[in-house]
Enzyme design. Structure first.
Site, PDB file in Angstrom:
ATOM      1  N   ARG A  20     -81.237  -6.245  52.798  1.00 33.04           N
ATOM      2  CA  ARG A  20     -80.510  -4.965  52.512  1.00 33.04           C
ATOM      3  C   ARG A  20     -79.373  -5.601  50.461  1.00 33.04           C
ATOM      4  O   ARG A  20     -79.419  -4.882  50.162  1.00 33.04           O
ATOM      5  CB  ARG A  20     -79.575  -4.485  53.133  1.00 33.04           C
ATOM      6  CG  ARG A  20     -78.803  -3.239  53.499  1.00 33.04           C
ATOM      7  CD  ARG A  20     -78.153  -3.624  52.899  1.00 33.04           C
ATOM      8  NE  ARG A  20     -76.885  -4.239  53.607  1.00 33.04           N
ATOM      9  CZ  ARG A  20     -75.672  -4.919  52.420  1.00 33.04           C
ATOM     10  NH1 ARG A  20     -75.639  -4.133  51.782  1.00 33.04           N
ATOM     11  NH2 ARG A  20     -74.931  -5.692  53.713  1.00 33.04           N
ATOM     12  N   HIS A  36     -80.200  -4.553  45.484  1.00 37.35           N
ATOM     13  CA  HIS A  36     -78.637  -4.533  44.763  1.00 37.35           C
ATOM     14  C   HIS A  36     -79.126  -5.393  43.296  1.00 37.35           C
ATOM     15  O   HIS A  36     -79.853  -5.060  42.588  1.00 37.35           O
ATOM     16  CB  HIS A  36     -77.254  -5.708  44.291  1.00 37.35           C
ATOM     17  CG  HIS A  36     -76.995  -4.558  45.514  1.00 37.35           C
ATOM     18  ND1 HIS A  36     -76.980  -2.617  45.841  1.00 37.35           N
ATOM     19  CD2 HIS A  36     -75.965  -4.636  47.066  1.00 37.35           C
ATOM     20  CE1 HIS A  36     -76.020  -2.332  46.820  1.00 37.35           C
ATOM     21  NE2 HIS A  36     -75.419  -3.672  47.765  1.00 37.35           N
ATOM     22  N   SER A  82     -66.557  -8.093  49.980  1.00 44.56           N
ATOM     23  CA  SER A  82     -67.557  -8.037  48.957  1.00 44.56           C
ATOM     24  C   SER A  82     -66.917  -8.036  47.602  1.00 44.56           C
ATOM     25  O   SER A  82     -68.214  -7.900  46.288  1.00 44.56           O
ATOM     26  CB  SER A  82     -66.707  -6.238  48.573  1.00 44.56           C
ATOM     27  OG  SER A  82     -66.856  -5.997  50.101  1.00 44.56           O
ATOM     28  N   HIS A 137     -68.314 -11.638  56.252  1.00 44.74           N
ATOM     29  CA  HIS A 137     -70.121 -12.003  55.021  1.00 44.74           C
ATOM     30  C   HIS A 137     -69.414 -11.709  53.672  1.00 44.74           C
ATOM     31  O   HIS A 137     -67.972 -11.175  53.072  1.00 44.74           O
ATOM     32  CB  HIS A 137     -70.023  -9.869  54.791  1.00 44.74           C
ATOM     33  CG  HIS A 137     -71.111  -9.143  53.645  1.00 44.74           C
ATOM     34  ND1 HIS A 137     -71.783  -9.011  54.369  1.00 44.74           N
ATOM     35  CD2 HIS A 137     -70.653  -9.863  52.232  1.00 44.74           C
ATOM     36  CE1 HIS A 137     -73.082  -8.293  53.133  1.00 44.74           C
ATOM     37  NE2 HIS A 137     -72.312  -8.607  52.321  1.00 44.74           N
ATOM     38  N   TYR A 149     -65.771  -5.400  42.793  1.00 40.85           N
ATOM     39  CA  TYR A 149     -67.250  -4.888  44.250  1.00 40.85           C
ATOM     40  C   TYR A 149     -68.318  -5.985  43.461  1.00 40.85           C
ATOM     41  O   TYR A 149     -68.994  -5.327  42.267  1.00 40.85           O
ATOM     42  CB  TYR A 149     -67.159  -3.418  44.194  1.00 40.85           C
ATOM     43  CG  TYR A 149     -67.995  -2.789  45.590  1.00 40.85           C
ATOM     44  CD1 TYR A 149     -67.572  -3.247  46.304  1.00 40.85           C
ATOM     45  CD2 TYR A 149     -69.485  -1.974  44.825  1.00 40.85           C
ATOM     46  CE1 TYR A 149     -68.210  -2.530  47.563  1.00 40.85           C
ATOM     47  CE2 TYR A 149     -69.839  -1.703  45.470  1.00 40.85           C
ATOM     48  CZ  TYR A 149     -69.493  -1.094  47.340  1.00 40.85           C
ATOM     49  OH  TYR A 149     -69.837  -1.301  48.569  1.00 40.85           O
TER      50      TYR A 149
HETATM   51  C1  LIG Z   1     -72.996  -1.532  49.891  1.00 42.46           C
HETATM   52  C2  LIG Z   1     -71.999  -3.177  49.574  1.00 42.46           C
HETATM   53  O1  LIG Z   1     -73.039  -3.492  49.147  1.00 42.46           O
HETATM   54  C3  LIG Z   1     -71.927  -3.410  51.310  1.00 42.46           C
HETATM   55  C4  LIG Z   1     -71.734  -4.456  50.864  1.00 42.46           C
HETATM   56  O2  LIG Z   1     -72.555  -5.699  51.472  1.00 42.46           O
HETATM   57  C5  LIG Z   1     -70.302  -5.132  50.318  1.00 42.46           C
HETATM   58  O3  LIG Z   1     -69.171  -4.544  50.366  1.00 42.46           O
HETATM   59  O4  LIG Z   1     -70.167  -6.494  50.596  1.00 42.46           O
HETATM   60 MN   LIG Z   2     -72.075  -7.686  49.989  1.00 39.48          MN
END
Ligand SMILES: C[C@H](O)CC(=O)C(=O)O
Ligand SMILES: [Mn+2]
Length: 337
Positions: free
Chosen positions: A12, A16, A166, A195, A286
């Site tokens: 997932r 990216h 993130s 995360h 981000y």
């Molecule tokens: C939509 C993002 O990729 C979610 C994520 O994994 C993050 O914020 O880090």
């Molecule tokens: Mn992430």
């Protein structure tokens, strides 16, 4: 000895750096490897979650439905999760995921916008799913603000709350302050997760800090395949946990082989802390903005690093991907003047 649940991000967050172009065969190969290695939970969707397929986020090689239908029936012990960002993913997506056998729904919002998650968290819980509230860009809000937002998600029905770094900006003390306060104030049976992104090479240290303060779910990706410099590298984290007596249920050798033999060969670029990924962490940007900035550099001649610093200065967050090109155009104009 503490026991944690490792949640794999390769299929997932790893979408990216793959520009969402993973093939069904690659997904199945990696997922079956993770399953055989004992990884209990594996996330599968577009990088931006259910319904991410769009001009803004990028069109994937296959739909979420195709990926989930390909992977779920092949799993012997692992459960599959799906990410959902309200406004991108809909209640129809949520029903589709549940019908295909998804066990966990993670409803993700910017760390100050938990109020937009009420409908999706409520429905996921009503459908009997393991329901997670996922607070993104958590470095941008104080521990008190994160607590306020987590309490909202908990009140909507989330049985687990994530502190999501993130941008890969946090240091262990930042993680401890947030997770520690959540552990103190949320219901004792609400689980906590972390995360991480490895932009400042803090993925492993930050995940350990989270466990120390009461988190029991940790996200990581095999060979680190994820946005920016990637997520916490799963095979490294498993080895560290093994040395520290933290029980993960994942086989130290088998997970190394998944990273080396199945994930590394499908990388378009080696995931490493290059100057642009490092800048994400340093400037608090981000992580999935990385490739957008690199593309803007190629198009407008403004270094991706400079664009990323500017995005950080402006406090830009997920959902503003279309502004990256605007920012680069304006910077190019200003520099030419
Ligand atoms: C939509 C993002 O990729 C979610 C994520 O994994 C993050 O914020 O880090
Ligand atoms: Mn992430």
């Amino acid at each position: 000895m503490s026991k944690i649940t490792l949640h794999d991000m390769t299929l997932r967050d790893g979408m990216h750096p793959k520009r969402h172009q993973m093939t069904l065969d690659q997904m199945i190969d990696i997922a079956t490897g993770l399953d055989e290695a004992g990884v209990p939970l594996i996330e599968v969707t577009h990088g931006d979650g259910l319904g991410g397929s769009s001009v803004n986020y990028g069109f994937p090689a296959h739909s979420d439905e195709e990926y989930l239908s390909a992977v779920i029936p092949k799993m012997k012990q692992a459960k599959v999760s799906a990410l959902l960002l309200p406004g991108i993913g809909t209640v129809e997506h949520l029903h589709m995921a549940k019908d295909l056998g998804v066990a966990t729904i993670r409803v993700a919002t910017h760390c100050t916008e938990a109020d937009v998650s009420q409908q999706h968290i409520g429905l996921a819980r009503q459908l009997g799913l393991d329901t997670v509230g996922f607070l993104m860009m958590a470095h941008m809000a104080s521990p008190e603000k994160i607590l306020e937002q987590a309490l909202l998600m908990e009140s909507y029905g989330a049985n687990c709350i994530y502190c999501t770094d993130s941008a890969g900006y946090m240091l262990p003390e930042d993680v401890k302050a947030r997770i520690g306060l959540l552990r103190d104030k949320l219901k004792p049976d609400t689980e906590l997760g972390f995360h991480g992104h490895h932009n400042l090479a803090m993925g492993v240290a930050n995940s350990l800090a989270a466990i120390e303060c009461g988190a029991n779910r940790i996200d990581a990706a095999a060979a680190g395949l994820g946005a920016g410099a990637g997520n916490t590298p799963l095979e490294v984290f498993v080895a560290v946990c093994d040395r520290m007596g933290i029980e993960t249920g994942v086989d130290v050798w088998k997970i190394q082989d998944v990273a080396e033999d199945r994930v590394l060969p499908v990388m378009d670029n080696i995931i490493r802390i290059d100057r642009d990924a490092l800048t994400l962490g340093y400037a608090g940007v981000y992580s999935s903005f990385l490739l957008f900035a690199k593309r803007a550099e190629a198009k407008y001649g403004v270094p991706a690093r400079d664009i990323l610093v500017e995005l950080g200065r402006r406090g830009m967050i997920g959902g503003q991907e279309d502004m990256i090109e605007d920012t680069a155009i304006n910077m190019a104009r200003e520099r030419a003047a």
